[in-house]
Design an enzyme around this catalytic site. Structure first.
Site, PDB file in Angstrom:
ATOM      1  N   ASP A  63      37.749  49.773  35.597  1.00  0.00           N
ATOM      2  CA  ASP A  63      38.411  48.267  35.953  1.00  0.00           C
ATOM      3  C   ASP A  63      39.092  48.072  34.408  1.00  0.00           C
ATOM      4  O   ASP A  63      38.109  47.643  33.618  1.00  0.00           O
ATOM      5  CB  ASP A  63      37.264  47.285  36.253  1.00  0.00           C
ATOM      6  CG  ASP A  63      37.714  45.999  36.366  1.00  0.00           C
ATOM      7  OD1 ASP A  63      39.152  45.912  36.626  1.00  0.00           O
ATOM      8  OD2 ASP A  63      37.037  45.156  36.632  1.00  0.00           O
ATOM      9  N   ASP A  97      41.739  40.614  37.929  1.00  0.00           N
ATOM     10  CA  ASP A  97      40.475  41.163  37.307  1.00  0.00           C
ATOM     11  C   ASP A  97      39.174  40.624  38.207  1.00  0.00           C
ATOM     12  O   ASP A  97      38.064  41.176  38.120  1.00  0.00           O
ATOM     13  CB  ASP A  97      40.053  40.845  35.968  1.00  0.00           C
ATOM     14  CG  ASP A  97      38.868  41.435  35.316  1.00  0.00           C
ATOM     15  OD1 ASP A  97      38.775  42.489  35.599  1.00  0.00           O
ATOM     16  OD2 ASP A  97      38.224  41.051  34.513  1.00  0.00           O
ATOM     17  N   GLU A 151      39.056  41.939  41.026  1.00  0.00           N
ATOM     18  CA  GLU A 151      39.190  42.820  42.207  1.00  0.00           C
ATOM     19  C   GLU A 151      38.335  43.417  42.960  1.00  0.00           C
ATOM     20  O   GLU A 151      38.572  43.865  44.224  1.00  0.00           O
ATOM     21  CB  GLU A 151      39.823  43.921  41.343  1.00  0.00           C
ATOM     22  CG  GLU A 151      39.075  45.315  40.887  1.00  0.00           C
ATOM     23  CD  GLU A 151      37.892  44.577  39.903  1.00  0.00           C
ATOM     24  OE1 GLU A 151      37.032  44.972  39.853  1.00  0.00           O
ATOM     25  OE2 GLU A 151      38.518  43.579  39.214  1.00  0.00           O
ATOM     26  N   LYS A 160      41.410  43.099  30.592  1.00  0.00           N
ATOM     27  CA  LYS A 160      40.246  42.619  29.808  1.00  0.00           C
ATOM     28  C   LYS A 160      40.449  42.851  28.326  1.00  0.00           C
ATOM     29  O   LYS A 160      41.399  43.549  27.987  1.00  0.00           O
ATOM     30  CB  LYS A 160      38.867  43.613  30.382  1.00  0.00           C
ATOM     31  CG  LYS A 160      38.769  43.404  31.781  1.00  0.00           C
ATOM     32  CD  LYS A 160      37.507  44.278  32.170  1.00  0.00           C
ATOM     33  CE  LYS A 160      37.007  44.232  33.531  1.00  0.00           C
ATOM     34  NZ  LYS A 160      36.461  42.954  33.671  1.00  0.00           N
ATOM     35  N   ASP A 169      31.679  50.298  36.705  1.00  0.00           N
ATOM     36  CA  ASP A 169      32.039  49.496  37.886  1.00  0.00           C
ATOM     37  C   ASP A 169      31.998  49.771  39.279  1.00  0.00           C
ATOM     38  O   ASP A 169      32.268  49.316  40.531  1.00  0.00           O
ATOM     39  CB  ASP A 169      33.378  48.758  37.572  1.00  0.00           C
ATOM     40  CG  ASP A 169      33.526  47.199  38.240  1.00  0.00           C
ATOM     41  OD1 ASP A 169      32.501  46.830  38.217  1.00  0.00           O
ATOM     42  OD2 ASP A 169      34.893  46.803  38.098  1.00  0.00           O
ATOM     43  N   ARG A 192      35.925  41.963  44.816  1.00  0.00           N
ATOM     44  CA  ARG A 192      35.763  41.164  46.012  1.00  0.00           C
ATOM     45  C   ARG A 192      36.886  41.523  47.076  1.00  0.00           C
ATOM     46  O   ARG A 192      36.671  41.462  48.265  1.00  0.00           O
ATOM     47  CB  ARG A 192      35.591  39.571  45.645  1.00  0.00           C
ATOM     48  CG  ARG A 192      36.784  39.030  45.166  1.00  0.00           C
ATOM     49  CD  ARG A 192      36.635  37.748  44.555  1.00  0.00           C
ATOM     50  NE  ARG A 192      35.949  37.687  43.142  1.00  0.00           N
ATOM     51  CZ  ARG A 192      35.666  36.793  42.505  1.00  0.00           C
ATOM     52  NH1 ARG A 192      35.913  35.500  42.778  1.00  0.00           N
ATOM     53  NH2 ARG A 192      34.709  36.988  41.606  1.00  0.00           N
ATOM     54  N   LYS A 212      30.606  48.415  46.110  1.00  0.00           N
ATOM     55  CA  LYS A 212      31.865  48.480  45.172  1.00  0.00           C
ATOM     56  C   LYS A 212      32.027  49.512  44.321  1.00  0.00           C
ATOM     57  O   LYS A 212      31.231  49.980  43.797  1.00  0.00           O
ATOM     58  CB  LYS A 212      31.825  47.174  44.272  1.00  0.00           C
ATOM     59  CG  LYS A 212      32.882  46.862  43.262  1.00  0.00           C
ATOM     60  CD  LYS A 212      32.757  45.928  42.200  1.00  0.00           C
ATOM     61  CE  LYS A 212      33.654  46.004  41.130  1.00  0.00           C
ATOM     62  NZ  LYS A 212      33.503  44.873  40.387  1.00  0.00           N
TER      63      LYS A 212
END
Length: 522
Positions: free
Chosen positions: A289, A366, A368, A296, A307, A370, A284
């Site tokens: 993020d 959030d 995101e 968030k 991230d 996956r 990933k």
């Protein structure tokens, strides 16, 4: 931005006569009355320190104890030698209680070497004379010491513009004392440790880089440049190629940012035919993020530069694969995007057509990671793979369930056990978790093939929801494992062992161990 490097070599001369700035010895704590009559709590020198102890006329442990040494694991006590040995400083690193009839565990040695080298910052040349067994366990112990020394000496170059008088330079050169410095097996372990630790350090550098300097196009270029120099095959898909190819998940997450998304594919082909197996690594790469529309909280958001730790680990692992040349084909997939809120962001309620044709209802922007991983996994399966290992800072649920040091692993049960074993061998623990059918049922969508999260926004089993979602994009013929490193991928606390503050490089060493395992055992 590249961190200062540390060189590594072997030496087999008397440690007391080494021309170094500091020499590291190991000490054990004693927890019970010994046959020698030493009281509980006394220090016990580890093997390798004999000539140093002799130079101190038997007073070394007594002096260390007066300075506060207890032998506790990772403790470092420095002592001026005042000419008793060539090195001006002896550093005693704690190894914990002496194991009965055995050498210290490799992870104990790895952490000790890391703690000692970090504590000796400012000393240009350091020698380690730590206990190494003389049996079949010797290579693993030497590998651990070498890795620990190189990783403990890591420090991110950083962005400070003024000199820092109190900031000491990392150790530049590390010598490891062994019985025979010309031994081919020992030399091979040093070469491997340099390749592996170099990859971990590269991964840490990428994670620690400021997010404004490593947005998806820049991250893709950095990985591609390093990969080409290493001799890997490189393919980079920009936003136009992603749109033409139908990578809906990557595009959806990246459409809110002015820095467009990327997919980087790195290919290693073994000499000859190898063993015929194919390994896919997927990581990933969310370079920052915010959570997107489902934004968030501000507190701690700055750590979301990490991230992309999964992609950093996969990219760096591929660089090590190129150097180590295992007898198995390995391909890395790094989907990259920046998850930002804007007028072009994807929204809760959107339905996204993924690379494999499945329709996904978005309920939380959030979640995101996956989305981009699903496209990367689908592409990897389409290209062909026998084993697929995917890693990501995916869910806060991993931290809740397993803490900040243990990764959660989900997927094909047999492969999850292999990941667990690899984690135990490398000091990067992972724990297999289930993928319950009731969790999948909770992700049924009224309008699409699957919801991105629980349709009722129930966060129970949140880590498992991520694994269940990703399973939808793995073809039945591929054994797979999802490694959630939300906690282990980034260390926000004080340095410990060979972990420094910031990016950890987890799970680079696990992935490389798994590649070696597949190369050797299929």
């Amino acid at each position: 931005m590249t961190s200062p490097s540390t060189t590594l070599s072997l030496v087999d001369t008397d440690p007391a006569e080494l021309a170094v700035d500091a020499i590291v010895i190991g000490v054990h704590s004693q927890t019970a009355e010994q046959e020698s009559g030493a009281p509980a709590g006394a220090l016990l020198l580890a093997s390798g320190a004999e000539s140093i102890a002799a130079a101190f006329d038997g007073k070394l442990t007594e002096t260390l104890a007066l300075l506060g040494a207890t032998g506790g694991a990772g403790e470092v006590i420095k002592l001026a030698t005042l000419g008793t040995v060539t090195a001006p400083v002896v550093a005693a690193v704690g190894l914990g209680p002496e194991p009965t009839g055995a050498a210290p565990a490799p992870e104990t040695l790895r952490r000790a070497a890391g703690a000692a080298v970090r504590a000796l910052a400012g000393a240009p040349r350091v020698a380690l004379t730590l206990p190494l067994p003389d049996d079949a366990d010797a290579p693993a112990a030497l590998r651990a010491v070498a890795e620990g020394a190189l990783l403990g000496g890591y420090r991110f170059a950083g962005y400070k513009t003024k000199p820092q008088p109190a900031r000491r330079e990392p150790v530049a050169e590390v010598l490891i004392a062994v019985p025979d410095a010309t031994d081919a097996t020992a030399q091979a372990e040093i070469a491997r440790a340099q390749a592996v630790a170099g990859a971990v350090r590269t991964s840490r550098d990428w994670v620690n880089t400021a997010p404004n300097e490593l947005r998806p196009p820049a991250f893709a270029e950095a990985v591609a440049t390093a990969a080409r120099e290493a001799g890997l095959g490189v393919e980079v898909l920009d936003e136009a190629a992603l749109a033409a190819g139908g990578y809906g998940g990557i595009l959806a997450v990246g459409q809110g940012s002015e820095a467009p998304p990327r997919l980087v594919k790195l290919t290693y082909t073994p000499e000859g035919v190898g063993n015929g197996k194919r390994v896919a690594l997927v990581g990933k790469g969310i370079t920052f993020d915010t959570g997107g529309i489902s934004i968030k909280p501000a507190q701690g958001m700055w750590e979301m530069k990490s991230d992309m730790a999964g992609a950093a680990a996969v990219g760096a692992a591929m660089l090590a694969v190129a150097a180590l040349k295992p007898a198995v084909a390995v391909t890395g997939y790094l989907p990259m995007a920046e998850n930002m809120p804007s007028g072009t962001s994807y929204r809760p309620g959107d339905v996204i057509s993924m690379y494999n044709g499945k329709k996904v209802e978005v309920l939380n922007t959030d979640a995101e990671g996956r989305m981009i991983l699903a496209d990367g996994i689908a592409r990897a399966c389409e290209d062909g793979a026998d084993y697929l290992f995917e890693t990501s800072t995916l869910t806060g649920g991993q931290v809740v369930a397993l803490g900040k040091k243990i990764a959660g692993v989900m997927g094909t049960p047999e492969l999850c056990e292999r990941v667990k074993a690899a984690g135990e061998a490398t000091g990067e623990p992972a724990w297999p978790m289930p993928l319950p059918e009731d969790v999948r049922k909770g992700m049924d969508s009224d309008v699409a093939d699957i919801s991105q999260v629980n349709a009722g926004m129930d966060r129970a089993g949140h880590m498992l929801q991520g694994g269940v979602f990703l399973r939808e994009f793995v073809t039945e013929d591929v054994a797979w494992a999802h490694i959630d490193i939300a906690g282990p991928g980034y260390h926000s606390g004080e340095p410990t062992g060979y972990w420094t503050k910031g990016g950890t490089g987890v799970p680079v060493r696990t992935l490389l161990h798994l590649v070696d395992d597949v190369a050797a055992n299929g």
